[in-house]
Design a protein around this motif. Structure first.
Motif, PDB file in Angstrom:
ATOM      1  N   GLN A  54       0.821  -1.207   0.000  1.00  0.00           N
ATOM      2  CA  GLN A  54       0.000   0.000   0.000  1.00  0.00           C
ATOM      3  C   GLN A  54       0.858   1.261   0.000  1.00  0.00           C
ATOM      4  O   GLN A  54       0.540   2.233  -0.680  1.00  0.00           O
ATOM      5  N   MET A  57       2.362   1.763  -3.571  1.00  0.00           N
ATOM      6  CA  MET A  57       1.409   2.171  -4.612  1.00  0.00           C
ATOM      7  C   MET A  57       0.670   3.464  -4.275  1.00  0.00           C
ATOM      8  O   MET A  57      -0.171   3.927  -5.032  1.00  0.00           O
ATOM      9  N   GLU A  77       5.306   0.882 -13.406  1.00  0.00           N
ATOM     10  CA  GLU A  77       3.851   0.791 -13.368  1.00  0.00           C
ATOM     11  C   GLU A  77       3.564  -0.355 -12.409  1.00  0.00           C
ATOM     12  O   GLU A  77       4.056  -1.469 -12.608  1.00  0.00           O
ATOM     13  N   LYS A  79       0.858  -2.446  -9.446  1.00  0.00           N
ATOM     14  CA  LYS A  79      -0.482  -2.650  -8.898  1.00  0.00           C
ATOM     15  C   LYS A  79      -0.475  -3.821  -7.939  1.00  0.00           C
ATOM     16  O   LYS A  79       0.392  -4.700  -8.003  1.00  0.00           O
ATOM     17  N   ILE A  81      -2.070  -7.062  -7.130  1.00  0.00           N
ATOM     18  CA  ILE A  81      -2.848  -8.058  -7.873  1.00  0.00           C
ATOM     19  C   ILE A  81      -3.902  -8.690  -6.975  1.00  0.00           C
ATOM     20  O   ILE A  81      -5.047  -8.849  -7.370  1.00  0.00           O
ATOM     21  N   ILE A 100       2.094  -8.320  -5.661  1.00  0.00           N
ATOM     22  CA  ILE A 100       2.207  -7.100  -6.462  1.00  0.00           C
ATOM     23  C   ILE A 100       2.873  -7.414  -7.791  1.00  0.00           C
ATOM     24  O   ILE A 100       3.573  -8.417  -7.931  1.00  0.00           O
TER      25      ILE A 100
END
Length: 175
Positions: A54, A57, A77, A79, A81, A100
């Motif tokens: 967290q 990102m 890039e 995220k 998952i 991630i």
């Protein structure tokens, strides 16, 4: 060793896939992003502590936003998952995890951060975010923020976008 194996086996794509120990995940992923060793990992898929995912990102204005967030925003890039509960591990950890995915950006002008400035930028971010409650003008003292930068000197590091932080680094690094 990574480059040698990659070249010998004619496998130019280098991917990290791991369940990273929680205490090693932050420095390892930050080092991959800065890439001082020029290993050239293009992608990382890893299980890490949810709290760290967290933070990694987070965006400006988010309470988790910090030095790692800003560095990763310019270099990859990324995220989350999926979240992973402690029940899937043995022994069961006291924290939740996340899988991630990071796709690292190429080192060029379009990605923003240049390879030759990445280490210095990382240290700059650590300095700014180590004193979160201070205004950037106080953290950077005795340097002055150039007037041509659209950055409020009374702002805090957590209020600035990764692009603004990079512009501030470049402007103050040349002084």
């Amino acid at each position: 060793a990574v480059r040698e194996i990659s070249e010998k086996e004619r496998r130019p794509r280098r991917v990290l896939c791991s369940n990273l120990p929680y205490n090693a995940a932050t420095p390892l992923l930050a080092n991959i992003a800065v890439d001082d060793q020029q290993i050239g990992i293009s992608e990382a898929i890893a299980t890490i502590q949810l709290e760290m995912a967290q933070r990694m990102m987070a965006v400006p204005g988010d309470s988790n936003y910090g030095a790692l967030s800003a560095l990763m925003a310019l270099r990859a890039e990324g995220k989350i998952i999926r979240r992973v509960g402690g029940e899937v591990f043995w022994p069961r950890p006291q924290v939740d995890s996340a899988v991630i995915r990071l796709e690292f950006k190429p080192w060029d002008e379009r990605s923003g951060l240049r390879r030759d400035e990445a280490g210095g930028f990382q240290a700059f971010l650590q300095k700014l975010f180590s004193q979160r409650r201070k205004m950037i003008r106080a953290v950077l003292k005795p340097l002055n923020i150039p007037e041509n930068l659209p950055i409020n000197p009374d702002a805090r590091a957590e209020d600035l976008s990764p692009g603004q932080l990079l512009a501030l680094f470049r402007a103050t690094a040349t002084r």
